[in-house]
Design an enzyme around this catalytic site. Structure first.
Site, PDB file in Angstrom:
ATOM      1  N   ASN A 203       0.833  -1.199   0.000  1.00 29.43           N
ATOM      2  CA  ASN A 203       0.000   0.000   0.000  1.00 29.43           C
ATOM      3  C   ASN A 203       0.872   1.257   0.000  1.00 29.43           C
ATOM      4  O   ASN A 203       1.719   1.435   0.881  1.00 29.43           O
ATOM      5  CB  ASN A 203      -0.893   0.017   1.243  1.00 29.43           C
ATOM      6  CG  ASN A 203      -1.788   1.242   1.302  1.00 29.43           C
ATOM      7  OD1 ASN A 203      -2.753   1.350   0.551  1.00 29.43           O
ATOM      8  ND2 ASN A 203      -1.471   2.173   2.190  1.00 29.43           N
ATOM      9  N   GLU A 204       0.679   2.104  -1.000  1.00 20.78           N
ATOM     10  CA  GLU A 204       1.292   3.426  -1.096  1.00 20.78           C
ATOM     11  C   GLU A 204       2.784   3.441  -0.750  1.00 20.78           C
ATOM     12  O   GLU A 204       3.234   4.143   0.170  1.00 20.78           O
ATOM     13  CB  GLU A 204       0.527   4.417  -0.226  1.00 20.78           C
ATOM     14  CG  GLU A 204      -0.924   4.578  -0.649  1.00 20.78           C
ATOM     15  CD  GLU A 204      -1.696   5.626   0.123  1.00 20.78           C
ATOM     16  OE1 GLU A 204      -2.751   6.055  -0.380  1.00 20.78           O
ATOM     17  OE2 GLU A 204      -1.237   6.033   1.208  1.00 20.78           O
ATOM     18  N   PRO A 205       3.610   2.693  -1.475  1.00 17.58           N
ATOM     19  CA  PRO A 205       5.051   2.632  -1.168  1.00 17.58           C
ATOM     20  C   PRO A 205       5.770   3.965  -1.295  1.00 17.58           C
ATOM     21  O   PRO A 205       6.793   4.183  -0.632  1.00 17.58           O
ATOM     22  CB  PRO A 205       5.581   1.611  -2.177  1.00 17.58           C
ATOM     23  CG  PRO A 205       4.584   1.623  -3.294  1.00 17.58           C
ATOM     24  CD  PRO A 205       3.266   1.858  -2.641  1.00 17.58           C
ATOM     25  N   HIS A 303      -4.578   5.447  -6.462  1.00 20.59           N
ATOM     26  CA  HIS A 303      -5.454   6.101  -5.496  1.00 20.59           C
ATOM     27  C   HIS A 303      -5.719   7.517  -5.981  1.00 20.59           C
ATOM     28  O   HIS A 303      -4.842   8.157  -6.572  1.00 20.59           O
ATOM     29  CB  HIS A 303      -4.810   6.135  -4.110  1.00 20.59           C
ATOM     30  CG  HIS A 303      -4.607   4.782  -3.502  1.00 20.59           C
ATOM     31  ND1 HIS A 303      -3.980   4.582  -2.291  1.00 20.59           N
ATOM     32  CD2 HIS A 303      -4.956   3.546  -3.945  1.00 20.59           C
ATOM     33  CE1 HIS A 303      -3.956   3.295  -2.009  1.00 20.59           C
ATOM     34  NE2 HIS A 303      -4.532   2.643  -3.009  1.00 20.59           N
TER      35      HIS A 303
END
Length: 531
Positions: A203-205, A303
């Site tokens: 998630n969202e690195p 996102h």
């Protein structure tokens, strides 16, 4: 006198000739393009993230993700909040799941599978860990006890040994393929009724150095993210070839452009003529397929949280009595498709090179990795407590239908009832499971700033469905829709400012010479069902 009489008669005749017929009278025109091909609609765009109230909203997909999943330990169910809450490690992930899963390894994933089965949700997406370390102890973690203590476990994709159904929680190592085997043992693989259908590559690195600075001290470099992504994706595909892979879970516009803050990308982009990080990522994942002989990326995972601001200067504000703030929310969706629209935001202030977004994203996919699907696994346009939020939500879903997007799951905040109601308008408008349709019918609105429209046909019952979002804040709007066939019955369901409940309404309409004329109340989402 003769000249005067002649003039009067002439003016009278001209007046008669200029009178509009019913089909030509004033009204906003919706043109159904019957000559264009009908396309399938992915039901998975009508999705939610875990913890949404499934007694209120009726989605077709569900995702277990978010910042908590990056350092989630599937063996013990411990996770770390990172910057969201003082780097606290605890059992937060099990607080709202069924009691019999709270002490069970992989409890949140098993609970999601149960939710999907109970609520007839066909698609489940589970986030896997890729940053390198997961939580192991309770309490507030600090830099001093980060990676070189028993407070954290190392996560390894492949176990060099036999899988254990009951994992060893004392060895300070967590294995991903053992997790996949564990889930297979209990709920099956992706081709089973209850098995997880897809896996996300963390998630969202691009934000790890901020959200999880204890396990990612520096901004992750693009080449390191690619290497981690390939290894984890290959691990999943080797175990479950039918499972779909989502990546790279980019948090927003700056991550799309440069992975947030990896300035080494400037040199890479210049050398290889990439326009933005999305190009680079897709190209490298395509190269990985050529090397491994299998696709390791099925869905480009993005996102999107709108940055558009109203008169108050705040995005997703709650000034529901301010027309400009309402318009800013309703029109925010336009930044995804309308080249002429200019939102008020920091993105526009810095050039907005890749606005509108969807044409640029699709161009990247077509150029660098054709066949890759598109998903928005987190998004929100605000307004969960107001009808404007429902209209923006409905507009976004209608756009995803038109653009053939594969997957979307709203990240809901507290009081999201209006947004959930807008999802239900497509998936359960009559509270009996009736839905929008499975085949897109192309149409255009002559003024979608005032009324946007989306149409579909339900092949199961042959009914024709039209969603009409009236964005006029204070006035009723009359629309005129060309119908190809005769009509035996029209039903209408409406969502308005009286509350976040869909109610059946009696439409004010007429049909003449194949033109349906219908009146819409201001600030409403309307669902027409035409037989």
């Amino acid at each position: 006198m003769k000249k005067i009489l002649t003039l009067i008669i002439s003016l009278f005749i001209i007046g008669l000739c200029s009178c509009k017929t019913e089909s030509d009278s004033e009204g906003l025109k919706i043109q159904i393009n019957y000559d264009q091909p009908v396309k399938s609609i992915s039901p998975y765009i009508f999705g939610v993230n875990d913890r949404a109230d499934l007694e209120i909203v009726h989605p077709k997909s569900i995702r277990l993700g978010g910042n908590r999943m990056t350092a989630y330990n599937w063996e013990t169910n411990k996770s770390n909040a990172g910057a969201d809450w003082y780097n606290q490690s605890d059992n937060y992930m099990t607080q709202s799941i069924r009691s019999h899963y709270r002490q069970c390894s992989g409890g949140p994933a098993l609970n999601m599978a149960d939710d999907a089965l109970e609520h007839n949700i066909p698609y489940t997406l589970l986030t896997l860990q890729m940053a390198g370390y997961v939580a192991n102890k309770d309490g507030e973690m600090t830099v001093d006890n980060a990676l070189d203590s028993n407070d954290w476990c190392k996560i390894v994709n492949r176990k060099n040994g036999e899988f254990e159904i009951f994992p060893d929680t004392t060895d300070n190592v967590v294995y991903t393929d053992e997790y996949l085997n564990y889930l297979d043992y209990l709920i099956g693989k992706s081709d089973s009724e209850t098995g997880i259908k897809a896996y996300a590559l963390d998630n969202e690195p691009a934000l790890w150095q901020h959200t999880h600075s204890l396990i990612q001290r520096e901004p992750i470099k693009a080449e390191d993210l690619i290497a981690k992504s390939i290894d984890l994706a290959a691990t999943v595909k080797d175990f479950d070839s039918g499972a779909e892979i989502f990546g790279p879970s980019l948090f927003g516009y700056s991550a799309y452009c440069s992975l947030g803050s990896d300035w080494s990308l400037l040199q890479i982009k210049s050398a290889y003529r990439y326009n933005w990080f999305i190009d680079y990522y897709l190209d490298k994942m395509k190269e990985a397929e050529e090397t491994y002989g299998k696709r390791l990326l099925d869905v480009l995972d993005l996102h999107y949280y709108t940055e558009a601001k109203g008169a108050c200067g705040k995005r997703t504000c709650e000034h529901f009595d301010n027309d400009d703030c309402i318009k800013a929310r309703i029109n925010a969706v336009r930044s995804l498709y309308d080249a002429d629209y200019k939102e008020k935001s920091w993105i526009m202030d810095t050039g907005a090179k890749f606005f509108p977004l969807l044409p640029n994203i699709k161009k990247s996919i077509d150029t660098f990795y054709p066949g890759t699907k598109l998903g928005f696994t987190e998004y929100n346009f605000g307004g969960g407590k107001h009808i404007s939020g429902a209209i923006a939500q409905s507009d976004f879903l209608g756009l995803l239908v038109q653009q053939e997007v594969y997957f979307a799951s709203i990240w809901a905040f507290e009081n999201s009832e209006y947004q959930f109601a807008a999802i239900n308008m497509y998936t359960n408008y009559d509270s009996n499971g009736s839905y929008f349709g499975d085949k897109l019918v192309p149409l255009t609105s002559e003024d979608d700033y005032t009324v946007s429209a989306f149409a579909a046909k339900n092949e199961e019952d042959g009914k024709f469905h039209i969603i009409l979002n009236n964005k006029n804040i204070h006035e009723k709007t009359t629309v005129k829709i060309n119908l190809e066939n005769s009509v035996s019955e029209i039903e209408m369901y409406t969502l308005d400012n009286s509350g976040p409940e869909i109610h059946k309404t009696e439409p004010v309409y007429s049909i003449k010479k194949g033109i349906l004329t219908i009146e819409l109340e201001p600030l409403t989402v309307n669902h027409l069902i035409i037989e």
